[in-house]
Design an enzyme around this catalytic site. Structure first.
Site, mmCIF file in Angstrom:
data_model
loop_
_atom_site.group_PDB
_atom_site.id
_atom_site.type_symbol
_atom_site.label_atom_id
_atom_site.label_comp_id
_atom_site.label_asym_id
_atom_site.label_seq_id
_atom_site.Cartn_x
_atom_site.Cartn_y
_atom_site.Cartn_z
ATOM 1 N N GLY A 1 0.881 -1.295 -0.008
ATOM 2 C CA GLY A 1 -0.110 0.010 -0.025
ATOM 3 C C GLY A 1 0.815 1.222 0.052
ATOM 4 O O GLY A 1 0.527 2.118 0.648
ATOM 5 N N LEU B 1 1.779 3.537 -2.113
ATOM 6 C CA LEU B 1 1.639 4.557 -2.893
ATOM 7 C C LEU B 1 0.355 5.528 -2.190
ATOM 8 O O LEU B 1 -0.016 6.493 -2.770
ATOM 9 C CB LEU B 1 1.013 4.203 -4.436
ATOM 10 C CG LEU B 1 1.926 3.457 -5.214
ATOM 11 C CD1 LEU B 1 1.423 3.272 -6.440
ATOM 12 C CD2 LEU B 1 3.464 4.043 -5.228
ATOM 13 N N GLY B 2 -0.135 4.949 -1.030
ATOM 14 C CA GLY B 2 -1.117 5.846 -0.445
ATOM 15 C C GLY B 2 -0.707 6.978 0.489
ATOM 16 O O GLY B 2 0.904 7.385 0.169
ATOM 17 N N GLN B 3 -1.520 7.626 1.189
ATOM 18 C CA GLN B 3 -0.859 8.893 1.887
ATOM 19 C C GLN B 3 0.184 8.626 2.838
ATOM 20 O O GLN B 3 1.090 9.494 2.869
ATOM 21 C CB GLN B 3 -2.071 9.339 2.908
ATOM 22 C CG GLN B 3 -1.755 10.834 3.374
ATOM 23 C CD GLN B 3 -2.828 11.312 4.400
ATOM 24 O OE1 GLN B 3 -3.948 10.386 4.799
ATOM 25 N NE2 GLN B 3 -2.952 12.635 4.768
ATOM 26 N N ASP C 1 2.062 -1.987 -4.370
ATOM 27 C CA ASP C 1 0.655 -1.420 -4.492
ATOM 28 C C ASP C 1 0.009 -2.266 -5.333
ATOM 29 O O ASP C 1 0.646 -2.739 -6.445
ATOM 30 C CB ASP C 1 0.637 -0.075 -4.690
ATOM 31 C CG ASP C 1 -0.401 0.669 -3.952
ATOM 32 O OD1 ASP C 1 -0.486 1.292 -3.179
ATOM 33 O OD2 ASP C 1 -1.677 0.329 -4.260
ATOM 34 N N ARG D 1 -1.673 -0.402 -7.582
ATOM 35 C CA ARG D 1 -1.697 0.563 -8.875
ATOM 36 C C ARG D 1 -0.251 0.890 -8.974
ATOM 37 O O ARG D 1 0.587 0.837 -8.406
ATOM 38 C CB ARG D 1 -2.582 1.698 -8.442
ATOM 39 C CG ARG D 1 -2.252 2.500 -7.274
ATOM 40 C CD ARG D 1 -3.504 3.531 -6.885
ATOM 41 N NE ARG D 1 -3.134 3.893 -5.427
ATOM 42 C CZ ARG D 1 -2.705 5.394 -5.469
ATOM 43 N NH1 ARG D 1 -2.400 6.029 -6.037
ATOM 44 N NH2 ARG D 1 -2.671 5.597 -4.045
ATOM 45 N N ASP E 1 -1.350 -7.515 -5.358
ATOM 46 C CA ASP E 1 -2.602 -7.463 -4.432
ATOM 47 C C ASP E 1 -2.466 -8.241 -3.174
ATOM 48 O O ASP E 1 -2.137 -9.403 -3.207
ATOM 49 C CB ASP E 1 -3.682 -8.027 -5.260
ATOM 50 C CG ASP E 1 -5.106 -8.281 -4.550
ATOM 51 O OD1 ASP E 1 -5.315 -7.848 -3.357
ATOM 52 O OD2 ASP E 1 -6.133 -8.591 -5.288
ATOM 53 N N TYR F 1 -15.217 0.550 9.060
ATOM 54 C CA TYR F 1 -13.747 0.749 9.147
ATOM 55 C C TYR F 1 -13.321 0.485 10.652
ATOM 56 O O TYR F 1 -12.450 -0.239 10.682
ATOM 57 C CB TYR F 1 -13.412 2.103 8.704
ATOM 58 C CG TYR F 1 -11.923 2.433 8.942
ATOM 59 C CD1 TYR F 1 -11.159 1.884 8.048
ATOM 60 C CD2 TYR F 1 -11.497 3.543 9.864
ATOM 61 C CE1 TYR F 1 -9.568 2.445 8.168
ATOM 62 C CE2 TYR F 1 -10.251 4.108 9.793
ATOM 63 C CZ TYR F 1 -9.438 3.498 9.018
ATOM 64 O OH TYR F 1 -8.022 3.918 9.170
ATOM 65 N N LYS G 1 -10.681 -2.411 12.071
ATOM 66 C CA LYS G 1 -9.727 -1.854 12.970
ATOM 67 C C LYS G 1 -9.500 -2.532 14.260
ATOM 68 O O LYS G 1 -8.550 -2.993 14.718
ATOM 69 C CB LYS G 1 -9.736 -0.349 12.955
ATOM 70 C CG LYS G 1 -9.126 0.454 11.782
ATOM 71 C CD LYS G 1 -7.831 -0.020 11.488
ATOM 72 C CE LYS G 1 -7.178 0.435 9.827
ATOM 73 N NZ LYS G 1 -6.072 -0.172 9.505
HETATM 74 P P1 NAD Z 1 -4.303 4.922 1.632
HETATM 75 O O1 NAD Z 1 -5.986 4.846 1.337
HETATM 76 O O2 NAD Z 1 -3.872 6.554 1.342
HETATM 77 O O3 NAD Z 1 -3.455 4.270 0.898
HETATM 78 C C1 NAD Z 1 -3.817 2.678 0.806
HETATM 79 C C2 NAD Z 1 -2.845 2.134 -0.484
HETATM 80 O O4 NAD Z 1 -3.142 0.722 -0.343
HETATM 81 C C3 NAD Z 1 -3.351 2.713 -1.868
HETATM 82 O O5 NAD Z 1 -2.037 3.286 -2.703
HETATM 83 C C4 NAD Z 1 -3.896 1.488 -2.585
HETATM 84 O O6 NAD Z 1 -3.842 1.664 -3.658
HETATM 85 C C5 NAD Z 1 -3.346 0.236 -1.681
HETATM 86 N N1 NAD Z 1 -3.981 -0.771 -1.755
HETATM 87 C C6 NAD Z 1 -5.445 -0.869 -1.765
HETATM 88 N N2 NAD Z 1 -5.718 -2.189 -1.913
HETATM 89 C C7 NAD Z 1 -4.665 -2.910 -2.260
HETATM 90 C C8 NAD Z 1 -4.324 -4.172 -2.286
HETATM 91 N N3 NAD Z 1 -5.381 -5.226 -2.542
HETATM 92 N N4 NAD Z 1 -2.952 -4.582 -2.257
HETATM 93 C C9 NAD Z 1 -2.132 -3.655 -2.266
HETATM 94 N N5 NAD Z 1 -2.473 -2.510 -2.070
HETATM 95 C C10 NAD Z 1 -3.504 -2.055 -2.122
HETATM 96 O O7 NAD Z 1 -4.356 4.762 3.016
HETATM 97 P P2 NAD Z 1 -3.365 5.512 4.180
HETATM 98 O O8 NAD Z 1 -3.937 6.545 4.668
HETATM 99 O O9 NAD Z 1 -1.864 5.642 3.688
HETATM 100 O O10 NAD Z 1 -3.430 4.438 5.271
HETATM 101 C C11 NAD Z 1 -2.514 3.417 5.519
HETATM 102 C C12 NAD Z 1 -2.911 2.680 6.794
HETATM 103 O O11 NAD Z 1 -2.908 3.635 7.843
HETATM 104 C C13 NAD Z 1 -4.349 2.177 6.849
HETATM 105 O O12 NAD Z 1 -4.267 0.846 7.578
HETATM 106 C C14 NAD Z 1 -5.188 3.060 7.490
HETATM 107 O O13 NAD Z 1 -6.212 2.412 7.968
HETATM 108 C C15 NAD Z 1 -4.329 3.657 8.614
HETATM 109 N N6 NAD Z 1 -4.698 4.675 8.996
HETATM 110 C C16 NAD Z 1 -4.577 6.052 8.325
HETATM 111 C C17 NAD Z 1 -5.008 7.277 8.917
HETATM 112 C C18 NAD Z 1 -4.848 8.539 7.922
HETATM 113 O O14 NAD Z 1 -4.890 9.539 8.433
HETATM 114 N N7 NAD Z 1 -4.241 8.410 6.578
HETATM 115 C C19 NAD Z 1 -5.203 7.463 10.053
HETATM 116 C C20 NAD Z 1 -5.471 6.217 10.917
HETATM 117 C C21 NAD Z 1 -4.804 5.197 10.361
HETATM 118 N N1 SER Z 2 -8.004 9.381 8.924
HETATM 119 C C1 SER Z 2 -8.701 8.046 8.897
HETATM 120 C C2 SER Z 2 -9.988 8.235 8.365
HETATM 121 O O1 SER Z 2 -10.467 9.406 8.614
HETATM 122 C C3 SER Z 2 -8.715 7.530 10.399
HETATM 123 O O2 SER Z 2 -8.031 6.597 10.302
HETATM 124 O O3 SER Z 2 -10.446 7.251 7.999
#
Ligand code: NAD
Ligand code: SER
Length: 321
Positions: A8, A10-12, A34, A36, A50, A138, A142
């Site tokens: 994952g 490429l995400g945030q 990722d 994508r 995946d 969600y 979690k």
């Molecule tokens: P995001 O949605 O920005 O990134 C998730 C990434 O996972 C994406 O790039 C997506 O393409 C990839 N993905 C989706 N399906 C997939 C698969 N089957 N196989 C491989 N990759 C796949 O999420 P994020 O914000 O980077 O969050 C990462 C983790 O941190 C998550 O578990 C989220 O619950 C947790 N989290 C995030 C926040 C936040 O504010 N960003 C807060 C609390 C917890």
């Molecule tokens: N930033 C995340 C959301 O809003 C918290 O896990 O889903």
């Protein structure tokens, strides 16, 4: 030397964690994966994956000699509410697949939880160990994930660790469909349009954190010695706690013309109302030395500066300093 796999990537969070790991361990030691494809800026090896596909994950872990996995793939709160079954499949089946591969391959594992693992019965200043009855899909995934990770640590001796991240604010990548996304969108809108329409009520107080603190917390947790830990998979980490109104006021101190109006979205407002306003992170502070660095003022100044440098056109905008 074994490599570090970020799933994952490429995400945030991955967009900031991958460069931080590359700085720490060397770019050749970090594998980004990722579902994508990446853009041209990614400067570590990339694998299309995946995470629910156990065979592909196993082949990758063997081929790349992976020793540590950061598992970031998930559907976030608002997206999960729109697609609850898809959220269960990714957040739970994906996690189970990764836990099994880590167990079989002898990998260390980082799995993030969230303040979404709490619910309306949790005190507004959420203790480390407390009632957790989340009402969003969600949140259900979690809290289940926290328990599953505890199970793998207790029964299989797996070195799996995690943090309950608050809402995260960053400039490198857009947020992935969460309830706290407003706190990122507002900065882009303020610089580009001088105005933002917020999908939460002005008084919605939530726990938040700036991404540099979140990345540092993650790396410090993974470097720490767990021998004396009482907790392992779901450390509260507190940094900031603010409302949309307070964030708008802070941005206005930099961009005096900025205005905000409110059009609460019932789904995301209900999710936000079920979460605590802040968390007690004394366990993280005493067990591995957690300490946040960014307050709201420092966060705003840094976000605006970074966004201006990423988007040169904004430098001449009439809202710019
Ligand atoms: P995001 O949605 O920005 O990134 C998730 C990434 O996972 C994406 O790039 C997506 O393409 C990839 N993905 C989706 N399906 C997939 C698969 N089957 N196989 C491989 N990759 C796949 O999420 P994020 O914000 O980077 O969050 C990462 C983790 O941190 C998550 O578990 C989220 O619950 C947790 N989290 C995030 C926040 C936040 O504010 N960003 C807060 C609390 C917890
Ligand atoms: N930033 C995340 C959301 O809003 C918290 O896990 O889903």
């Amino acid at each position: 030397m074994s490599t570090t796999l970020v799933i994952g990537a490429l995400g945030q969070i991955g967009s900031d964690l991958v460069p931080a790991l590359a700085r720490q361990d060397g770019a050749a030691q970090v594998i980004a994966a990722d579902v994508r494809l990446p853009g041209p800026a990614l400067n570590v090896p990339f694998e299309l994956l995946d995470c629910t596909d156990a065979d592909s994950l196993h082949a990758l872990v063997v081929r790349r000699e992976v020793g540590t996995i950061y598992h970031l793939a998930a559907l976030l709160s608002a997206s999960a509410e729109e697609r609850p079954h898809a959220a269960w499949r990714l957040n739970m089946n994906g996690l189970l697949t990764v836990l099994e591969e880590a167990r079989l391959g002898g990998c260390r594992l980082f799995v993030p939880s969230s303040v979404a693992a709490f619910g309306p019965l949790t005190p507004v200043h959420a203790p480390q160990d407390t009632v957790q009855r989340p009402v969003s899909m969600y949140g259900v995934t979690k809290v289940s994930g926290e328990l599953l990770c505890d199970y793998y640590a207790a029964h299989f001796g797996l070195d799996v660790r995690g943090l309950r991240y608050p809402g995260l604010i960053s400039s490198s990548a857009p947020p992935g469909g969460g309830t706290t996304d407003y706190a990122v969108e507002i900065f882009h809108a303020a610089l580009e349009h001088g105005h933002y329409t917020c999908f939460l009520r002005p008084d919605t107080r939530l726990p938040m954190m700036y991404m540099p603190d979140a990345i540092r917390a993650t790396l410090e947790l993974m470097r720490a010695d767990p021998k004396q830990w009482r907790h392992r998979n779901a450390f509260n980490v507190q940094a900031l706690s603010f409302t949309p109104q307070e964030l708008a006021d802070a941005i206005q101190r930099h961009l005096p013309g900025f205005t905000m109006r409110y059009e609460p979205d019932p789904v995301r407002q209900a999710i936000a109302d079920s979460w605590p306003q802040s968390t007690d992170d004394s366990a993280a502070r005493s067990e591995w030395g957690w300490q946040p660095a960014y307050d709201l003022e420092r966060l705003c100044a840094d976000m605006l500066e970074r966004l201006r440098s990423l988007t040169p056109a904004l430098q001449g905008h009439h809202y710019a300093k």
